[in-house]
Write an enzyme that holds these catalytic residues in place. Structure first.
Site, PDB file in Angstrom:
ATOM      1  N   THR A   1       0.835  -1.204   0.000  1.00  0.00           N
ATOM      2  CA  THR A   1       0.000   0.000   0.000  1.00  0.00           C
ATOM      3  C   THR A   1       0.870   1.255   0.000  1.00  0.00           C
ATOM      4  O   THR A   1       0.515   2.267  -0.586  1.00  0.00           O
ATOM      5  CB  THR A   1      -0.913   0.022   1.252  1.00  0.00           C
TER       6      THR A   1
ATOM      7  N   SER B   1       6.399   3.911   8.419  1.00  0.00           N
ATOM      8  CA  SER B   1       5.252   4.639   8.966  1.00  0.00           C
ATOM      9  C   SER B   1       5.015   4.343  10.444  1.00  0.00           C
ATOM     10  O   SER B   1       5.876   4.571  11.270  1.00  0.00           O
ATOM     11  CB  SER B   1       4.018   4.329   8.126  1.00  0.00           C
ATOM     12  N   HIS B   2       3.874   3.748  10.762  1.00  0.00           N
ATOM     13  CA  HIS B   2       3.485   3.507  12.148  1.00  0.00           C
ATOM     14  C   HIS B   2       3.965   2.154  12.654  1.00  0.00           C
ATOM     15  O   HIS B   2       3.689   1.791  13.794  1.00  0.00           O
ATOM     16  CB  HIS B   2       1.971   3.585  12.235  1.00  0.00           C
TER      17      HIS B   2
ATOM     18  N   ASP C   1       2.256   9.999  13.632  1.00  0.00           N
ATOM     19  CA  ASP C   1       2.883   8.679  13.611  1.00  0.00           C
ATOM     20  C   ASP C   1       4.378   8.747  13.319  1.00  0.00           C
ATOM     21  O   ASP C   1       4.971   9.828  13.309  1.00  0.00           O
ATOM     22  CB  ASP C   1       2.172   7.787  12.586  1.00  0.00           C
TER      23      ASP C   1
ATOM     24  N   ASP D   1       6.346   8.639  10.696  1.00  0.00           N
ATOM     25  CA  ASP D   1       6.892   9.517   9.660  1.00  0.00           C
ATOM     26  C   ASP D   1       6.098  10.805   9.497  1.00  0.00           C
ATOM     27  O   ASP D   1       6.321  11.558   8.549  1.00  0.00           O
ATOM     28  CB  ASP D   1       6.957   8.768   8.327  1.00  0.00           C
TER      29      ASP D   1
ATOM     30  N   ASP E   1       2.848  11.509   8.857  1.00  0.00           N
ATOM     31  CA  ASP E   1       1.758  11.750   7.908  1.00  0.00           C
ATOM     32  C   ASP E   1       0.368  11.463   8.487  1.00  0.00           C
ATOM     33  O   ASP E   1      -0.627  11.870   7.896  1.00  0.00           O
ATOM     34  CB  ASP E   1       1.982  11.014   6.577  1.00  0.00           C
ATOM     35  N   ARG E   2       0.300  10.802   9.641  1.00  0.00           N
ATOM     36  CA  ARG E   2      -1.023  10.522  10.227  1.00  0.00           C
ATOM     37  C   ARG E   2      -1.356  11.518  11.333  1.00  0.00           C
ATOM     38  O   ARG E   2      -0.458  12.149  11.898  1.00  0.00           O
ATOM     39  CB  ARG E   2      -1.053   9.127  10.839  1.00  0.00           C
TER      40      ARG E   2
ATOM     41  N   THR F   1      -7.821   2.204  -1.159  1.00  0.00           N
ATOM     42  CA  THR F   1      -6.970   2.522  -0.011  1.00  0.00           C
ATOM     43  C   THR F   1      -5.546   2.827  -0.454  1.00  0.00           C
ATOM     44  O   THR F   1      -4.994   2.119  -1.291  1.00  0.00           O
ATOM     45  CB  THR F   1      -6.973   1.321   0.944  1.00  0.00           C
TER      46      THR F   1
ATOM     47  N   LYS G   1      -0.270  12.518   2.811  1.00  0.00           N
ATOM     48  CA  LYS G   1      -1.076  12.929   3.943  1.00  0.00           C
ATOM     49  C   LYS G   1      -0.155  13.652   4.924  1.00  0.00           C
ATOM     50  O   LYS G   1       1.063  13.468   4.896  1.00  0.00           O
ATOM     51  CB  LYS G   1      -1.799  11.760   4.573  1.00  0.00           C
TER      52      LYS G   1
HETATM   53  C1  G1P Z   1      -2.821   1.314   5.851  1.00  0.00           C
HETATM   54  C2  G1P Z   1      -4.091   2.126   5.829  1.00  0.00           C
HETATM   55  C3  G1P Z   1      -4.149   2.965   4.579  1.00  0.00           C
HETATM   56  C4  G1P Z   1      -2.902   3.840   4.492  1.00  0.00           C
HETATM   57  C5  G1P Z   1      -1.664   2.990   4.607  1.00  0.00           C
HETATM   58  C6  G1P Z   1      -0.404   3.827   4.676  1.00  0.00           C
HETATM   59  O1  G1P Z   1      -2.781   0.448   4.742  1.00  0.00           O
HETATM   60  O2  G1P Z   1      -5.216   1.295   5.928  1.00  0.00           O
HETATM   61  O3  G1P Z   1      -5.309   3.743   4.596  1.00  0.00           O
HETATM   62  O4  G1P Z   1      -2.871   4.551   3.288  1.00  0.00           O
HETATM   63  O5  G1P Z   1      -1.720   2.190   5.791  1.00  0.00           O
HETATM   64  O6  G1P Z   1      -0.382   4.663   5.794  1.00  0.00           O
HETATM   65  P1  G1P Z   1      -3.203  -1.112   4.821  1.00  0.00           P
HETATM   66  O7  G1P Z   1      -2.338  -1.715   5.901  1.00  0.00           O
HETATM   67  O8  G1P Z   1      -4.637  -1.132   5.230  1.00  0.00           O
HETATM   68  O9  G1P Z   1      -2.960  -1.653   3.461  1.00  0.00           O
HETATM   69 ZN    ZN Z   2       2.854   7.211   8.267  1.00  0.00          ZN
END
Ligand code: G1P
Ligand code: ZN
Length: 544
Positions: free
Chosen positions: A18, A113-114, A278, A280, A282-283, A345, A377
């Site tokens: 993603t 990211s997170h 988070d 990086d 962006d959240r 997504t 984001k």
């Molecule tokens: C998740 C979130 C999605 C976001 C992505 C990156 O992806 O659901 O909305 O864009 O993290 O931060 P997922 O793990 O669901 O594929």
């Molecule tokens: Zn992030």
């Protein structure tokens, strides 16, 4: 410049998910793994040759080593210049801004990211294109295809590059500029929002806030903007020092992982406003005093109040949300008479809509919101938007939400995540549901009737690209929905996400706990998908 051409063999697991390529740190450190992926970027992204590249990451474990490798590979692959955030640091939105501001041909963002960090945590690498946004699928597919046939990579034999002092140096023929990661981004925020009004609010003595950086990248950004430029009290930013392992926590801004902030905001004498970002940056999570704002609601509130913010005073061109995000923003779009797009997504799907001038604001239920000021984001942007709103409306977060629900109704919403489940069990669950879709149409469940059931597919209105298999939707006649999809960002096993939504307009029923308001739909989803037996879990691991 002395360049090594190193023989390598392809890895069969370098397909970006993603949001870029994410793996455990140990995996990234295996011989040639990082180098293969970086060479696959350089081999396929020809606009980078002779051009500028932006480089930085969220400071997690392995960030600094990866920066050194990428710099030496860039020098061996005809990149003209690499601009790096001091210490190898750039938040994702700051990287996006820098790509745009410098007219760079692209950027490499190092982050998972997170996801947790540290030697036993995760690492990630994401390629962003010249518009500042995550590479679209056509680009990630090309990089992946290259990774499957790669036989060698190029890397300069060079000394360690000093990334801890500002200024420009050279690496062979390539220039390396080390820049302040915060200043440009802070200036951008100052150009969008009414800093005077926010300063007045924060210094009035009648308003307090807390921002939890979760020991991740936003610490220096939040301290500069909130405490230095806006004069918020020292200590407003919690856990401000970026740490390579995020202090051992998941840097994910929700009430499960930002527990300390939650305790402050739901405790006695809570501040007026609370927020977190988070790994990086962006959240965002938005909290009022004893009050949680669902990210989908937050997007809708920002859209309906955008005219109060200097940057959006002239109105919005349109809005977009990812498919599983609640339909709260759709209702605002109808009232404003502007288009609302529904995308799969992942932030990459908003890029074309933003570039084409079709939308101004967009967001996802996963604590992501942003506008056309960057192509990612942007966590702090959302926090500042809210702060600006609070300064103008002089109401509490809760009052603003209640006003919103009275006007538009409330889209009760929840997401249930079942994490690290066996991949084959997860695929079997989804395959079974998929095969049930045709029979679900028209079926009654108590008082509810299924209007449609499908596997979401998206046709990009700008370039015509089709992305299918984006989540199974069960849509009811009254607008309620249940959506099932598997995460594309995890690194271990599979994560099942179940998204549940129902619209309520009765004024005396706007005040329920979302889990209670959605109980019947939650049960229906669990039964229909046989979640308990198939995941071997009695309840979800994370509820947001
Ligand atoms: C998740 C979130 C999605 C976001 C992505 C990156 O992806 O659901 O909305 O864009 O993290 O931060 P997922 O793990 O669901 O594929
Ligand atoms: Zn992030």
């Amino acid at each position: 410049m002395d360049i090594s051409v190193v023989a390598t063999h392809p890895f069969n697991d370098q397909k970006p998910g993603t949001s870029g390529l994410r793996k455990q740190v140990s995996h990234f450190r295996s011989s040639h793994y990082l180098e293969n992926f970086v060479q696959s970027i350089f081999d396929t992204q020809t606009p980078l040759r002779g051009a500028e590249l932006i480089l930085g990451g969220d400071g997690r474990f392995f960030n600094r080593e990866a920066v050194q490798v990428i710099l030496r590979m860039a020098a061996a692959n005809d990149i003209r210049k690499v601009t790096v955030g001091l210490g190898g640091i750039l938040s994702t939105p700051a990287a996006s801004h820098l790509i745009r501001k410098r007219g760079a041909a692209g950027g490499i963002v190092l982050s998972a990211s997170h996801n947790p960090g540290g030697p036993n945590g995760d690492f990630g690498i994401k390629f962003n294109v010249a518009n500042g946004g995550p590479a679209p699928e056509s680009v990630t597919n090309a990089i992946h295809a290259r990774s499957l046939e790669i036989t060698e990579y190029r890397i300069a034999r060079a000394e360690h590059v000093d990334i801890d002092h500002g200024g420009t140096s050279t690496l062979g023929d390539m220039a390396v500029e080390i820049v302040d990661p915060v200043a440009d981004y802070a200036d951008l925020m100052e150009s969008l929002f009414d800093f005077d009004a926010m300063r007045t609010l924060l210094q009035s003595g009648a308003f307090t806030m807390r921002f939890d950086s979760m020991h991740a990248v936003t610490g220096p950004y939040a301290q500069e903007i909130l405490e230095h430029r806006l004069g918020a009290a020292a200590g407003t930013v919690m856990r401000p020092e970026p740490l390579a392992d995020f202090g051992g926590q998941h840097p994910d801004p929700n009430l499960t992982h930002a527990r300390e902030l939650g305790e402050v905001m739901f405790g006695r004498d809570a501040p007026d406003f609370g927020a977190a970002s988070d790994g990086d940056g962006d959240r965002n999570m938005i909290l009022g005093r004893g009050f949680f704002v669902s990210p989908s609601d937050s997007l809708a509130v920002l859209a309906s109040n955008a005219h109060l913010i200097p940057a959006y005073r002239d109105g919005l061109k349109g809005v977009a949300r990812s498919m599983p995000t609640s339909q709260a923003v759709d209702a605002v779009a109808v009232a404003l008479g502007i288009p609302c797009y529904e995308t799969p997504t992942g932030w990459k799907f908003f890029g074309n809509l933003l570039d084409d001038g079709r939308i101004t604001l967009c967001g996802e239920e996963s604590f992501g919101t942003s506008s056309d000021h960057v192509r990612e984001k942007d966590g702090l942007w959302a926090v500042l938007f809210w702060l600006n709103l609070l300064a103008v409306r002089r109401q509490s977060v809760e009052e603003i939400l209640r006003d919103h629900w009275i006007r538009f109704g409330r889209h009760y919403y929840t997401r249930h995540d079942y994490e690290e489940i066996d991949s084959s069990a997860a695929n079997a669950l989804m395959d079974r549901l998929h095969s049930m879709l045709p029979d679900l149409q028209g079926r009654d469940f108590g008082s509810m009737k299924v209007k449609a059931a499908d596997d979401f597919s998206y046709t990009d209105p700008v370039d015509g690209g089709v992305s299918s298999g984006q989540g199974l939707r069960i849509l009811f006649e009254d607008g309620a929905r249940v959506v099932f999809r598997l995460s594309g960002t995890g690194t271990q096993g599979a994560t099942l996400r179940v998204y549940i939504e129902r619209h309520e307009t009765a004024p005396d029923r706007l005040d329920q706990d979302p889990q209670a308001a959605l109980a019947a739909l939650i049960e229906l989803a669990e039964d229909l998908a046989e979640i308990r037996t198939r995941t071997q879990k009695e309840r979800p691991d994370v509820v947001t």
